[in-house]
Design an enzyme around this catalytic site. Structure first.
Site, short mmCIF file in Angstrom:
data_model
loop_
_atom_site.label_atom_id
_atom_site.label_comp_id
_atom_site.label_asym_id
_atom_site.label_seq_id
_atom_site.Cartn_x
_atom_site.Cartn_y
_atom_site.Cartn_z
N SER A 3 -9.77 1.44 2.55
CA SER A 3 -8.87 2.19 1.71
C SER A 3 -7.79 1.36 1.01
CB SER A 3 -8.20 3.28 2.54
OG SER A 3 -7.39 2.71 3.54
N LYS A 52 0.86 -1.19 0.00
CA LYS A 52 0.00 0.00 0.00
C LYS A 52 0.89 1.24 0.00
CE LYS A 52 -4.03 1.79 2.55
NZ LYS A 52 -4.91 1.57 3.72
N SER A 79 -10.04 -0.97 6.71
CA SER A 79 -9.42 -0.70 5.41
C SER A 79 -8.70 -1.87 4.76
CB SER A 79 -8.45 0.47 5.53
OG SER A 79 -9.15 1.69 5.45
#
Lengths: 473, 92
Positions: free
Chosen positions: A151, A76, A175
């Site tokens: 996310s 990420k 997330s």
């Protein structure tokens, strides 16, 4: 030669690289060839992937290779890898190159993994759909008109679509688990303090955790075992001796599952509930005892979360001031520099949460919002710990609906926030939780994945993995 | 909440907002605060601090690095630099 990426696991890849089935370079190349830019899973694909793979191949030749050597990982893009573009999905860090490695990256580098690239995310991990990224939305591989969740949407898509074998994501309120559920992969949220956050862009520091996503429990467990552990650079990381002590309690015969049915009544799709009942039946067939539990205040978790997280975010994001790193838009004076840099550098959701956090922390409102939320957070934590006296794990669906359409919820922040209703309780109580694939639902002619969430007491990831393995078997 | 509250909050958070966005935010704040308001329904009593034994979590400075080894990397990320210093506008 063709590598079967769909059915590959870390152990299988390791065996193949050890026995000459394929090299780390061939494996990395296979993943790179597979990347479909249309899904927009990556903000950056690294330009030295094959060089990293060559280093891994050297370790296989000289006998120093370990289980994770040569394993392609997507990260990420809010986790720092030295020298690599790390944007956190924000214009304010558009050209930022990390000046050091996050602890998790350092630990993975020692094993010789191959970093494929930085995956797309909602700006500063604020969102549940990856639509808030300054680098465009990521699309769900099961239906390109739908969101991948967020996310950590890019990381979930990277795993689901075979752009990497495993991925790292970060969690503040779901997330990892929510996109894992929307994309049909396994996503862990470890105990708060299990994994060091040093080198991850901070959102809500009393909630943030870095954890892995993968296609199966074994891969997720292998990566978790590598990145976890005490770190002097993160004062909230749990000392190893405390963790070991807690893990001693893990009893292989734990077989009682709790379900807070009163929490599963409103706002859930019928198909999601049906799918959940199938999972419950699976547990029964496996010999688990099912118990209904009461968590009287759990329904307030999301409201508490949307007070505490913006408060912490408004504090954490003060550091992006256009002075020391990142984007600078000059104004007439120093104050003007701040106002313009933040006004233009931060996207809409980030500005919204900073303003919200500033409001709930301001004099006159602090007690009614922030303090009240803190007290309630403790109450819910006590309720969950009490429930764990009678059950070994708690299950819920991961999300109340399957993946929703791109654009469907962007106009209504509260609707967007509701996607995290079942995942947030684990964050505010700091317990570990996992989302595992639980089947599909047909929507508009497309098969969309659903996820089952399992939660266990603090530091009991081992139990979480064991139960997950049994249900997925 | 009124527009001037949004303006105050924006100023406190050092964020420049357009007039359109202020209006939009006003509506969104009302909707979000309306949602989180539900916690007021719960009787919680006083906030009692439950800190355990206090320990110092600050790192000691024993592992210092050689001076200057990170300087170039860090300065490369600074928007405005002059003679090895971070350059900012006049403060006073």
């Amino acid at each position: 030669m063709k590598i079967d990426l769909e059915n590959l696991t870390i152990k299988k890849a390791h065996e193949a690289m050890k026995n000459g089935g394929f090299s780390a370079r061939e494996l990395a190349q296979a993943y790179l060839n597979n990347i479909d830019k249309d899904l927009n899973a990556f903000i950056v694909v690294f330009d030295d992937v094959l060089e990293q793979a060559d280093e891994a191949d050297k370790r296989f030749k000289d006998g120093t290779a370990e289980l994770l050597t040569g394993i392609p990982i997507a990260v990420k893009n809010n986790i720092l890898i030295k020298g690599k573009k790390t944007t956190a999905g924000s214009k304010i860090l558009e050209n930022y190159k990390a000046t050091y490695d996050a602890t998790v990256i350092k630990r993975l580098k020692e094993k010789g993994v191959v970093f494929i690239g930085g995956t797309n995310l909602d700006e500063f991990a604020m969102g549940s759909s990856t639509e808030n990224s300054a680098f465009g939305v990521t699309k769900n591989p099961h239906d390109k008109t739908r969101v991948p969740g967020g996310s950590s949407g890019g990381s979930a898509v990277a795993v689901a679509s075979n752009y990497a074998l495993v991925a790292l994501g970060s969690e503040t309120g779901g997330s990892i688990r929510q996109p894992a559920s929307f994309c049909g992969v396994v996503g862990l949220k470890s105990t708060y303090g299990a994994v060091s956050r040093y080198g991850a862009a901070a959102l809500g520091s009393s909630l943030d955790q870095i954890s892995p996503l993968g296609k199966n429990i074994e891969d997720v467990e292998i990566v978790f075992d590598c990145i976890k552990g005490e770190d002097k650079m993160d004062s909230t990381s749990i000392p190893d001796k405390i963790y070991k002590e807690a893990e001693k309690d893990v009893n292989e015969n734990k077989k009682i599952i709790g379900i807070p049915r009163h929490f599963l009544k409103e706002g859930i799709d019928k198909e999601v509930l049906e799918n959940f009942e199938n999972s419950v039946n699976k547990f029964k067939e496996l010999g688990y005892k099912i118990k209904e539990i009461e968590l009287p205040n759990i329904e307030y978790s999301l409201a508490i979360y949307y007070i505490l997280m913006p408060s912490e975010a408004s504090t954490n994001l003060a550091r992006y001031d256009g002075m020391r790193f990142g984007f600078l838009k000059e104004g007439e004076n120093l104050l003007g520099d701040y106002m313009k840099t933040k006004g233009e550098g931060f996207g809409k959701e980030v500005r919204r949460r900073i303003i919200l956090g500033t409001y709930v922390l301001s004099a006159g409102y602090y007690d009614a919002y922030y303090n009240k939320a803190q007290v309630l957070r403790k109450m819910i934590r006590k309720e969950i710990l009490k429930a764990f006296e009678n059950v070994d794990a708690i299950i819920t669906p991961t999300t109340p609906t399957p993946a929703f359409k791109i654009g469907e919820r962007t106009k209504d922040p509260v609707q967007m926030y509701l996607a995290d209703i079942f995942t947030v309780p684990a964050n505010i109580t700091n317990i570990p939780a996992i989302s595992i694939p639980s089947g599909f639902v047909n929507m508009d002619g497309k098969e969309l994945p659903l996820g089952l969430q399992i939660m266990t007491p603090h530091m009991q990831e081992k139990l979480l993995f064991k139960i997950s393995r049994e249900v997925l078997s | 909440m009124e527009i001037k509250d949004i303006e105050n909050l924006a100023k406190l958070s050092r964020i420049e907002l357009s007039d359109d966005e202020k209006k939009e935010l006003l509506g969104e704040m009302d909707s979000i605060l309306g949602f989180v308001e539900q916690i007021q329904k719960v009787e919680t009593g006083e906030n009692v601090s439950e800190a355990g034994d206090l320990v110092n979590v600050m790192r000691s400075d024993e592992d210092t690095h050689e001076s200057g080894v990170f300087t170039d990397d860090i300065l490369a990320e600074v928007p405005k630099v002059e003679n090895g210093f971070v350059k900012v506008k006049k403060i006073l």
